[in-house]
Design an enzyme around this catalytic site. Structure first.
Site, PDB file in Angstrom:
ATOM      1  CB  CYS A   1      -0.929   0.128   1.241  1.00 61.38           C
ATOM      2  SG  CYS A   1      -0.202   0.214   2.676  1.00 61.38           S
TER       3      CYS A   1
ATOM      4  CG  ASN B   1       4.434  -1.803   5.395  1.00 62.66           C
ATOM      5  OD1 ASN B   1       5.580  -2.063   5.657  1.00 62.66           O
ATOM      6  ND2 ASN B   1       3.341  -2.416   5.178  1.00 62.66           N
TER       7      ASN B   1
ATOM      8  CB  CYS C   1      -4.107   1.742   6.951  1.00 60.22           C
ATOM      9  SG  CYS C   1      -3.583   3.141   8.118  1.00 60.22           S
ATOM     10  NE  ARG C   2      -4.573   1.642   1.571  1.00 59.39           N
ATOM     11  CZ  ARG C   2      -4.466   2.288   0.644  1.00 59.39           C
ATOM     12  NH1 ARG C   2      -5.313   2.237  -0.302  1.00 59.39           N
ATOM     13  NH2 ARG C   2      -3.275   2.958   0.682  1.00 59.39           N
ATOM     14  CB  SER C   3       0.459  -3.529   2.689  1.00 60.24           C
ATOM     15  OG  SER C   3       0.934  -2.687   3.383  1.00 60.24           O
TER      16      SER C   3
ATOM     17  CG  ASP D   1      -5.379   5.875   2.675  1.00 64.27           C
ATOM     18  OD1 ASP D   1      -5.669   5.333   3.796  1.00 64.27           O
ATOM     19  OD2 ASP D   1      -4.669   6.657   2.367  1.00 64.27           O
TER      20      ASP D   1
HETATM   21  P1  4NP Z   1      -1.866   2.873   4.003  1.00 66.01           P
HETATM   22  O1  4NP Z   1      -2.569   4.104   4.674  1.00 66.01           O
HETATM   23  O2  4NP Z   1      -1.241   3.174   2.651  1.00 66.01           O
HETATM   24  O3  4NP Z   1      -3.060   1.874   4.167  1.00 66.01           O
HETATM   25  O4  4NP Z   1      -0.879   2.277   5.112  1.00 66.01           O
HETATM   26  C1  4NP Z   1      -1.822   5.308   5.031  1.00 66.01           C
HETATM   27  C2  4NP Z   1      -1.247   5.466   6.000  1.00 66.01           C
HETATM   28  C3  4NP Z   1      -0.616   6.712   5.911  1.00 66.01           C
HETATM   29  C4  4NP Z   1      -0.702   7.848   5.060  1.00 66.01           C
HETATM   30  C5  4NP Z   1      -1.401   7.470   3.604  1.00 66.01           C
HETATM   31  C6  4NP Z   1      -2.309   6.460   3.884  1.00 66.01           C
HETATM   32  N1  4NP Z   1      -0.105   9.074   5.067  1.00 66.01           N
HETATM   33  O5  4NP Z   1      -0.468   9.883   4.258  1.00 66.01           O
HETATM   34  O6  4NP Z   1       0.666   9.595   5.922  1.00 66.01           O
END
Ligand code: 4NP
Length: 148
Positions: free
Chosen positions: A3, A6, A8-10, A119
């Site tokens: 993602c 790294n 939240c989703r992955s 997201d």
């Molecule tokens: P992820 O979510 O890609 O699922 O880990 C996010 C976590 C943090 C951010 C964006 C997406 N950020 O912009 O800080």
């Protein structure tokens, strides 16, 4: 499993896919990474950890890392959560063999639809629940395809 951050989703996808391999007695190495570097070294988001724990999966050991072109040598299948992640991964691909490993994970559930795992970072807890369910169903399909 890849993602953006790294966190939240992955990490959820990694935890779920590992549990599916275990459940089905399948071999394989599962890992996750992000295409952005803001969160390197961090634990998963507490909302991801809580959602996974609710389903009996521990992801608290994970630490965020950045996806790199070396991952194309380490893994046979690379699953992107959304189109932005997909494009970021594809930019790091060195050849056609690398590119052929990359898929949008929801295409395993809804073939050819190019749907995205949203997201959940800026939303509420139910966003994490929705993400969990999408990933759980996709990982079931991935496990089935490895089995057959
Ligand atoms: P992820 O979510 O890609 O699922 O880990 C996010 C976590 C943090 C951010 C964006 C997406 N950020 O912009 O800080």
């Amino acid at each position: 499993m890849v993602c953006l951050g790294n966190i939240c989703r992955s990490p959820l996808a990694e935890g779920i896919m590992k549990s599916k391999l275990e459940e089905h007695g399948l071999p394989g190495t599962v890992d996750s990474a992000g295409t952005a570097s803001y969160h390197i070294g961090e634990s998963p988001d507490s909302r991801s950890e809580e959602t996974a724990r609710k389903y009996g999966i521990d992801i608290s050991y994970q630490r965020a890392r950045a996806f790199s072109s070396a991952d194309f040598d380490r893994f046979d299948l690379i699953f992107a959560m959304d189109r932005e992640n997909y494009n970021n991964i594809m930019r790091l691909a060195r050849n056609e063999r690398d590119r052929s490993k990359v898929e949008l994970i929801l295409n395993r559930l809804h073939p050819g639809k190019d749907m995205e795992v949203p997201d959940p970072y800026y939303g509420g807890k139910d966003g994490f629940e929705k993400v969990y369910r999408m990933l759980d169903a996709s990982c079931d399909q991935i496990a089935l395809s490895i089995k057959n």
